[in-house]
Design an enzyme around this catalytic site. Sequence first.
Site, short mmCIF file in Angstrom:
data_model
loop_
_atom_site.label_atom_id
_atom_site.label_comp_id
_atom_site.label_asym_id
_atom_site.label_seq_id
_atom_site.Cartn_x
_atom_site.Cartn_y
_atom_site.Cartn_z
N SER A 284 0.83 -1.20 0.00
CA SER A 284 0.00 0.00 0.00
C SER A 284 0.87 1.25 0.00
O SER A 284 2.08 1.18 0.21
CB SER A 284 -0.90 0.01 1.24
N LYS A 285 0.20 2.38 -0.22
CA LYS A 285 0.89 3.66 -0.20
C LYS A 285 1.55 3.87 1.16
O LYS A 285 2.66 4.38 1.27
CB LYS A 285 -0.16 4.75 -0.46
#
Length: 530
Positions: A284-285
């Site tokens: 994920s970011k």
Amino acid sequence: MRCRRQRPPLPLLAYLCGMNPKKVRVRFAPSPTGGLHLGGVRTVLYNYLFARQHGGDFILRIEDTDQTRFVHGAEQYIMDCLRWCGLQPDESPEAGGPVGPYRQSERKAIYRQYAEQLVVYGYAYYAFDTSAELEDMRDRHRTESNPSPQYDSRVRMSMCNSLTLTSEEVAKRLADGIPHVIRIRMPEDETIEFEDMIRGSVQFQTGTVDDKVLLKADGMPTYHLAVVVDDYLMGITHAFRGEEWLPSAPVHLLLWKYLGWVAQMPQWAHLPLILKPDGHGKLSKRDGDRLGFPVFAMNWKDPKSDELTRGFREMGFMPEAVVNLHALLGWNDGSGREIMSIDELCSGFSMDRIHKGGAKFDFEKAKWFNQEWIKRSETERLLPDVAACLEAAGIQANIDILKQVIPMVKERCTLMTDFVEQTGYFFKAPVQWDLESVRPKWTPEKQAWFTQWASGLISLPAWDTPTIEADFKQAAAAGGIKPGELQLPLRVMLVGGKFGPPVFEIAAMIGQEETTSRIRRMLSALNSTD
Ligand code: GLU
């Protein structure tokens, strides 16, 4: 785009547009909601490679029907990322093409007729439920084992829709403009099967899927309807998308079937997830922020929060390396070869070598790819990007000198941004020095030796590497000091630190006056801080 009541069937449509109906046509269909994640870049790339390999078309379609998720600037950003990566679509909102518009919000008028056709056939229905009624339904059906009840075959007959109202009531509500959506009527208990190019046969039970909304109250289609209608109308032959879309596949399959288009349905491939470095879960970011590596192609600044997420480009990656490393996230050509240009990828790529399992992202390996690409790239290729990095760091480089310097230092650079440190001192004298590496072995004799050597440089017969080196060694011998003891201080004087190519080459490049003045400057710094 004006609404056409009925579109011609696909082969005719293709013919009208001058397309070969058998031609491979693939699409990347992002929703403009934010930065372009690694998984998105890889989807673009596999689409692109497949299209090139088969002499087909690669289409960019912007899926912006969910206005609540629309983020200003995201579409332009996606197009810029594709341009930077060199993965330009043949048809897109920017480039146009025969089956446009390529932005779903501009195709709004197209979709309703298909949703209504499904209602007529009995595959979909109008639903008039208000938010309060939906909330009430969820409250009534909520149990421990079913915490978020869905609108499905179990509840639909107790709701306010065209299955429960009389046709007169439905007609009246529609005529009165009562807000409504159109929902698919999912079969209660059917097995749906399709052949995924990566996973083979995939099966679903329809009973687990809710009656998804196809057309919203504002007349906009949802993703489910729009993706099927547009893949059909745009003549898409192969649809590659992330694994996260697999649960939506049964809805899409049914829509292809219910609309009578099964013969034209694209072949599907759901690409494996890109995993966190430890292999536990989707990357994920937040993982990027936490572990200090980029997850987006380019810097992305969220216009709402102003939060900046760093991209591969700004972190100093070459697009060639970004493309190469993404290709190998879940695929290889079986030969053990890793460094591959876009042309080599185009000829070597094959869908049947894509792994089913997720691919772990390894930032060290990503940097290795970049380092290899820097090493292998010609000076002419690196020059504009290195000059831009220097300029961004406030260093104005002389291009002729930079051309000579790049091959001297490129083996020492992992990221493009490393060129700032590795070449900056050729254009700008160091303002601070790594004195700590010099001081422990610094002596008054060395101070005197450098003072004298520096003042003699002006009378050297030539200013080139062999002459400077010979003079340095001769003077060291005359002073009774080992040249090795003097070379490190000289490097720190010229460069600022303990790095860079051979020190006499640096001296030759920056010139006699500059060499002399840099030596003098550090000598006084050593004195003043003593
Ligand atoms: N609009 C979807 C997305 O944002 C595309 C999914 C698909 O390719 O079908 O990823």
